[in-house]
Design a protein around this motif. Structure first.
Motif, PDB file in Angstrom:
ATOM      1  N   THR A 148       0.831  -1.206   0.000  1.00 47.69           N
ATOM      2  CA  THR A 148       0.000   0.000   0.000  1.00 47.69           C
ATOM      3  C   THR A 148       0.865   1.255   0.000  1.00 47.69           C
ATOM      4  O   THR A 148       0.546   2.260  -0.651  1.00 47.69           O
ATOM      5  CB  THR A 148      -0.928   0.007   1.217  1.00 47.69           C
ATOM      6  N   THR A 149       1.968   1.201   0.732  1.00 45.23           N
ATOM      7  CA  THR A 149       2.911   2.314   0.744  1.00 45.23           C
ATOM      8  C   THR A 149       3.447   2.594  -0.653  1.00 45.23           C
ATOM      9  O   THR A 149       3.528   3.748  -1.096  1.00 45.23           O
ATOM     10  CB  THR A 149       4.070   2.009   1.696  1.00 45.23           C
ATOM     11  N   GLY A 150       3.799   1.543  -1.364  1.00 43.43           N
ATOM     12  CA  GLY A 150       4.322   1.717  -2.720  1.00 43.43           C
ATOM     13  C   GLY A 150       3.302   2.318  -3.664  1.00 43.43           C
ATOM     14  O   GLY A 150       3.616   3.224  -4.440  1.00 43.43           O
ATOM     15  N   SER A 151       2.065   1.827  -3.614  1.00 43.90           N
ATOM     16  CA  SER A 151       1.034   2.363  -4.507  1.00 43.90           C
ATOM     17  C   SER A 151       0.705   3.804  -4.154  1.00 43.90           C
ATOM     18  O   SER A 151       0.453   4.634  -5.035  1.00 43.90           O
ATOM     19  CB  SER A 151      -0.223   1.494  -4.435  1.00 43.90           C
ATOM     20  N   MET A 168      -7.314   9.013   0.713  1.00 39.01           N
ATOM     21  CA  MET A 168      -7.866   7.874   0.007  1.00 39.01           C
ATOM     22  C   MET A 168      -7.577   6.575   0.745  1.00 39.01           C
ATOM     23  O   MET A 168      -8.439   5.698   0.867  1.00 39.01           O
ATOM     24  CB  MET A 168      -7.295   7.798  -1.419  1.00 39.01           C
ATOM     25  N   VAL A 169      -6.361   6.445   1.264  1.00 36.54           N
ATOM     26  CA  VAL A 169      -6.007   5.257   2.037  1.00 36.54           C
ATOM     27  C   VAL A 169      -6.876   5.156   3.282  1.00 36.54           C
ATOM     28  O   VAL A 169      -7.401   4.086   3.624  1.00 36.54           O
ATOM     29  CB  VAL A 169      -4.510   5.286   2.426  1.00 36.54           C
ATOM     30  N   LEU A 180      -5.421   1.833  11.547  1.00 39.59           N
ATOM     31  CA  LEU A 180      -5.331   2.878  10.541  1.00 39.59           C
ATOM     32  C   LEU A 180      -4.022   3.651  10.667  1.00 39.59           C
ATOM     33  O   LEU A 180      -3.383   3.985   9.664  1.00 39.59           O
ATOM     34  CB  LEU A 180      -6.527   3.827  10.688  1.00 39.59           C
ATOM     35  N   THR A 181      -3.614   3.949  11.877  1.00 35.94           N
ATOM     36  CA  THR A 181      -2.371   4.692  12.082  1.00 35.94           C
ATOM     37  C   THR A 181      -1.174   3.891  11.587  1.00 35.94           C
ATOM     38  O   THR A 181      -0.251   4.439  10.971  1.00 35.94           O
ATOM     39  CB  THR A 181      -2.198   5.023  13.575  1.00 35.94           C
ATOM     40  N   VAL A 182      -1.187   2.607  11.843  1.00 32.83           N
ATOM     41  CA  VAL A 182      -0.087   1.745  11.391  1.00 32.83           C
ATOM     42  C   VAL A 182       0.029   1.786   9.874  1.00 32.83           C
ATOM     43  O   VAL A 182       1.131   1.791   9.316  1.00 32.83           O
ATOM     44  CB  VAL A 182      -0.304   0.296  11.887  1.00 32.83           C
ATOM     45  N   LEU A 183      -1.104   1.835   9.188  1.00 29.04           N
ATOM     46  CA  LEU A 183      -1.077   1.870   7.736  1.00 29.04           C
ATOM     47  C   LEU A 183      -0.813   3.272   7.202  1.00 29.04           C
ATOM     48  O   LEU A 183      -0.089   3.458   6.220  1.00 29.04           O
ATOM     49  CB  LEU A 183      -2.416   1.353   7.184  1.00 29.04           C
TER      50      LEU A 183
END
Length: 426
Positions: A148-151, A168-169, A180-183
């Protein structure tokens, strides 16, 4: 949050953001250069001041012939079909060649789709490749976060910066606060690093990436009661138009998924070209206005809203909407950019109504279309505000209300469609 594994993940996100953003920068720059060559340089070399009306027919036929073997023979089938919306699942590295080839070789030929979905897939696959090189035994949660970080790093700048991508994430993930914070933090870090790369390389190389932006917007006008009175039904109309295109995309998807997928893909591409040529024949304008993702035409429409007659705008909505629906179910690309132009053109065609201003019409058309195609009203509102820039402050109440109206309308239409399908299946 202060554990060493998570801090290492944050550092990895920043480090990944730089090379992934470099790859994304050259990816979209090459795509934009090819688009310029096909739709501007080549017609001039052949003696035309603009693409002739028949130009989309051979261009889209070629796109279909290129895409057909990719979707039938290569791993990953060139990426997911855009009729399903943005794909937030990680893209496997083995699918990367097919995704990249489908985007680079077909989108510049005039496919009525945006670059956002392939770009997210490329960023996701590159991030997973880097993770495997560093740590082969990563668990599923780390893999998901890194992908997800890459996209997010790849898509951040063409959506207006790190903020829109991060929102959006947040909205798409629908996770509880700790998760959510971790992501979110790694995505913010990577997208911010990516934004620096895009800005620096854009100034250094002078290359254009064709991001979704409005360099010029109509003079700022504070919305009044008339704008709200007309804005709500227009937001409904825009949502219905986008939903209609998606419905056509679903029918096209089922048709191309049957027998003879390759030839049916080519047939759909030719039909897209025919719709674009029809726009040029009906209006006498360039078919390039209806072709491609639409960000260039959107900028022209915002800068010179009165250069289009109402008839030309209606023709643009009908022809591009038809081409967009066919492309959603058969081609490869992103669904957001063309929908934004459809929404803006629909609203601008209505801007001559009494007490409806041009700037409010542009704002409500963009936010309604973005909400309808993504199902993310908060992301759509933020993206619209970023697009309008300094002129967005006065438009924000109208933007938010139209986003809500578009979201409710789209959910109503989806439920109605699902109910009909369930009734037909009994």
């Amino acid at each position: 949050m202060l554990s060493r594994p998570f801090l290492r993940l944050l550092l990895l996100s920043v480090l990944l953001g730089v090379p992934i953003s470099l790859a994304a920068f050259f990816f979209v720059s090459l795509q934009h250069w090819l688009q310029h060559e096909v739709w501007e340089a080549l017609p001039r070399a052949l003696g035309h001041d603009r693409p002739p009306w028949w130009w989309p027919l051979p261009a889209l036929a070629l796109a279909g012939l290129i895409l057909a073997p990719i979707v039938t023979r290569m791993p990953g089938r060139g990426g997911h079909l855009p009729v399903g919306g943005l794909n937030h699942t990680p893209t496997h590295p083995r699918d990367l060649p097919g995704v990249a080839l489908a985007a680079l070789l077909t989108l510049p030929l005039g496919v009525v789709l945006g670059p956002e979905a392939p770009l997210m897939a490329v960023g996701s696959a590159l991030a997973l490749l880097a993770l495997r090189a560093v740590r082969r035994d990563a668990d599923e949660r780390v893999t998901t976060v890194v992908a997800t970080t890459g996209s997010t790093a790849a898509i951040s700048t063409i959506l207006g910066g790190p903020l829109a991508a991060a929102v959006m994430v947040v909205e798409a993930a629908g996770l509880a606060t700790p998760q959510l914070t971790v992501l979110l933090l790694p995505c913010l870090a990577a997208s911010a690093a990516g934004a620096l790369v895009f800005t620096g390389f854009g100034q250094w190389t002078g290359l254009s990436i064709g991001a979704l932006s409005l360099p010029t917007v109509p003079p700022d006008v504070r919305p009044d009661a008339g704008d709200f009175l007309w804005g709500l039904p227009i937001a409904v109309l825009v949502t219905v138009i986008v939903a209609g295109a998606r419905g056509l995309g679903e029918h096209t998807r089922r048709w191309t998924a049957g027998r003879a997928t390759a030839w049916r893909t080519v047939a759909c591409a030719v039909a897209v070209g025919a719709a674009l040529s029809a726009y040029a024949l009906v209006t006498g304008r360039s078919p390039a206005e209806a072709a491609l993702s639409g960000q260039i035409t959107l900028g022209q429409l915002a800068a010179q809203p009165h250069a289009w007659s109402v008839g030309a705008l209606v023709a643009l909505v009908l022809c591009k909407g038809l081409a967009y629906g066919l492309a959603l179910g058969s081609m490869r690309g992103g669904p957001i950019f063309p929908a934004v132009l459809l929404g803006a053109a629909t609203a601008m065609a209505c801007s001559g109504l009494p007490s409806l201003g041009v700037t409010p019409a542009l704002a409500l058309g963009v936010v309604a279309a973005t909400t309808a195609v993504t199902g993310l009203p908060l992301t759509s509102s933020v993206l619209t505000v970023l697009l309008l820039g300094k002129d967005a402050h006065d438009q924000m109440p109208l933007i938010v209300i139209c986003a809500v109206v578009a979201f409710v309308t789209s959910r109503f239409l989806e439920r109605r469609t699902a109910g009909r399908a369930e009734g037909a299946g009994r």
